[in-house]
Scaffold this active site. Structure first.
Site, mmCIF file in Angstrom:
data_model
loop_
_atom_site.group_PDB
_atom_site.id
_atom_site.type_symbol
_atom_site.label_atom_id
_atom_site.label_comp_id
_atom_site.label_asym_id
_atom_site.label_seq_id
_atom_site.Cartn_x
_atom_site.Cartn_y
_atom_site.Cartn_z
ATOM 1 N N ARG A 39 55.593 31.682 39.341
ATOM 2 C CA ARG A 39 56.228 32.721 40.257
ATOM 3 C C ARG A 39 56.969 31.905 41.463
ATOM 4 N NH1 ARG A 39 53.092 37.082 44.343
ATOM 5 N NH2 ARG A 39 51.753 35.392 44.423
ATOM 6 N N SER B 94 47.977 30.100 40.492
ATOM 7 C CA SER B 94 47.466 28.737 41.352
ATOM 8 C C SER B 94 48.398 28.097 42.313
ATOM 9 C CB SER B 94 47.164 27.644 40.161
ATOM 10 O OG SER B 94 46.314 28.216 39.268
ATOM 11 N N ARG C 106 33.238 37.910 44.929
ATOM 12 C CA ARG C 106 31.882 37.979 44.625
ATOM 13 C C ARG C 106 31.404 39.311 44.170
ATOM 14 N NH1 ARG C 106 29.525 33.523 47.086
ATOM 15 N NH2 ARG C 106 30.542 32.188 48.688
ATOM 16 N N ASP D 157 53.510 33.538 47.223
ATOM 17 C CA ASP D 157 52.419 33.586 48.628
ATOM 18 C C ASP D 157 51.199 32.489 48.576
ATOM 19 O OD1 ASP D 157 53.430 35.784 49.405
ATOM 20 O OD2 ASP D 157 52.298 37.237 48.372
ATOM 21 N N VAL E 169 48.688 44.767 47.874
ATOM 22 C CA VAL E 169 48.517 44.349 49.232
ATOM 23 C C VAL E 169 50.117 44.590 49.890
ATOM 24 C CG1 VAL E 169 48.209 42.490 50.856
ATOM 25 C CG2 VAL E 169 46.684 42.673 49.057
ATOM 26 N N ASP E 170 51.032 44.186 49.358
ATOM 27 C CA ASP E 170 52.326 44.329 49.807
ATOM 28 C C ASP E 170 52.798 45.872 49.591
ATOM 29 O OD1 ASP E 170 53.635 41.850 50.949
ATOM 30 O OD2 ASP E 170 52.858 41.025 49.107
ATOM 31 N N LEU F 273 41.876 35.604 40.506
ATOM 32 C CA LEU F 273 42.164 34.720 41.416
ATOM 33 C C LEU F 273 41.188 33.489 41.338
ATOM 34 C CD1 LEU F 273 41.800 37.163 44.648
ATOM 35 C CD2 LEU F 273 43.889 36.138 43.536
ATOM 36 N N GLU G 159 55.793 45.946 44.298
ATOM 37 C CA GLU G 159 55.075 45.652 45.720
ATOM 38 C C GLU G 159 55.610 46.750 46.562
ATOM 39 O OE1 GLU G 159 53.798 41.307 46.451
ATOM 40 O OE2 GLU G 159 55.529 41.096 45.153
ATOM 41 N N ASP H 222 40.172 61.638 11.697
ATOM 42 C CA ASP H 222 41.505 61.847 10.863
ATOM 43 C C ASP H 222 42.306 60.617 11.297
ATOM 44 O OD1 ASP H 222 42.377 62.410 13.383
ATOM 45 O OD2 ASP H 222 42.757 64.528 13.030
#
Length: 434
Positions: free
Chosen positions: A85, A18, A237, A53, A192-193, A260, A159, A390
């Site tokens: 973070r 968030s 979506r 980020d 992404v990174d 996300l 990353e 087993d």
């Protein structure tokens, strides 16, 4: 040493970030406050107030203050763990220092947030020496504030190629007296990174799938008693794509994924749990098709498989253009090979209870039989398959039960949803088996 011995959670399904401060809002912490009040299946196992980020560089000092305010106010009621973070970068001392200062502020016992914090997430790590720098900063934070060593967990985001290579060094480094890397909790992929660092190019400009990265991260987590979490799936979506990614991850032992949105959190919280009901599936070449249950029979409704009775003893089976004539025994054997069964939580509990009873009676292995009436077109065929159980089979089947028990124990806010999903009796038996 297992993750459950070092941390309360042995499984993490959801890693939800968030923004800590949003510019231009009357309350820059509004999104943080909403996230802190999520409950039930909408609430993640690990909540990450994201001061990297997701937050503009100009807002990060305010973001650190917002973390303190919101976690102080709502942290006691947040059902999952809280791991902010902070900024970090393997190539930037200035960025690392800023992250260190924010950790000092956020973890200050006098500011009120610490008692609800479980650790910090460190992004953009490099080789193993860089991981140890982050660990040392956390040790300094603990000593500055009079905390017990390793009071704060550390999760890292993979990353870069350097960070991926560092995964192989963990077994040699964790537990050395010169570091506190035993504080490590999550290994999180950041594709992404990672794509940027690898200088990868795809025809569409999208991300490569990077299955090797997910495998390496999961393997390192398994080898070191940590928990592996996949990176963000940014097409929010595309629910089917998100499910496909989670299914592929689970086959690698990576049960957690970045979320996300609260909607993705719900999907990722529910997806690793065993199904409510068992499901028969039929392999029609390039995919497995779910069969529809009707009055105790399992009906195939597609066009890729045809079954025709030629006479009382002979059948014609056509699978994707591959046509064969089979007698009744050959047909049953072929359909057994083409079918798979996805067991429900109740099915898993039944099998484990049967094996436990057999083991108590002195048996080392037993056969588990499963049968079904399959309907293809106008033809009904009863198939029966046996699977030998087993101790190794039992332990492998125990993983979804371990996950269920971990969720039920550590997420009281989800217990009602679990009882509604499976029924009181199955939940009680699942909590006692194993």
């Amino acid at each position: 040493m297992s993750a459950s011995q070092r941390h309360e959670r042995a499984f993490v399904r959801t890693f939800f970030t968030s923004p800590t401060a949003v510019e231009g809002k009357d309350d820059s912490a509004a999104m943080l406050r909403r996230a802190a009040q999520l409950r039930g299946m909408e609430a993640p196992d690990v909540w990450v107030p994201d001061n990297e980020d997701a937050t503009a560089p100009s807002m990060r000092d305010e973001g650190a203050e917002n973390i303190i305010d919101v976690v102080s106010e709502h942290g006691a009621d947040v059902p999952g763990e809280i791991h902010p973070r902070v900024v970090w970068h393997r190539d930037s001392p200035e960025t690392r220092y800023q992250g260190f200062q924010h950790m000092l502020e956020i973890a200050d016992p006098d500011r009120g947030a610490l008692e609800h914090l479980d650790g910090f997430v460190i992004p953009e790590v490099g080789d193993i020496d860089d991981w140890k720098k982050a660990d040392e900063f956390l040790t300094i934070v603990e000593r500055e504030h009079g905390l017990e060593e390793r009071r704060l967990g550390m999760s890292v985001i993979i990353e870069s190629g350097q960070a991926e290579l560092a995964l192989a060094d963990l077994r040699d480094e964790i537990g050395k007296p010169t570091n506190n890397l035993e504080r490590l909790f999550l290994l999180v992929d950041g594709e992404v990174d990672y794509t940027k660092d690898m200088r990868a190019i795809t025809p569409t400009g999208g991300l490569p799938p990077w299955p090797e990265l997910r495998h390496n991260t999961s393997r390192a987590a398994s080898a070191n008693g940590l928990i592996a979490v996949d990176g963000p799936y940014d097409d929010i979506r595309d629910v089917d794509g998100y499910h496909d990614r989670m299914t592929a991850n689970r086959m690698k032992g990576m049960l957690g994924i970045w979320s996300l949105t609260p909607g993705q959190v719900t999907e990722a919280n529910e997806s690793p749990l065993p199904p409510k009901t068992g499901q028969w599936m039929l392999d029609v070449g390039d995919r497995a098709v779910e069969l529809t249950e009707t009055d105790g029979r399992y009906v195939y409704e597609g066009d890729d498989l045809e079954l025709t009775r030629i006479d009382d003893e002979t059948y014609r089976l056509d699978v994707g253009g591959d046509q064969r004539e089979l007698d009744a025994a050959e047909l049953r054997e072929t359909l057994v090979e083409l079918t798979e069964y996805s067991p429900s939580l109740g099915d898993i509990v039944d099998s484990m209870e049967r094996f436990e009873a057999a083991k108590d009676a002195g048996e080392g292995a037993i056969a588990m039989e499963r049968s079904a009436r399959l309907v293809v077109g106008d033809t009904t065929v009863t198939i029966t398959s046996d699977r030998m159980w087993d101790e190794a089979t039992y332990q492998a089947a125990k993983t979804p039960i371990d996950l269920f028990q971990d969720v039920y124990e550590h997420r009281p806010d989800q217990r009602g949803a679990l009882r509604d999903r499976y029924g009181e009796s199955v939940v009680e038996r699942a909590m006692n088996v194993g």
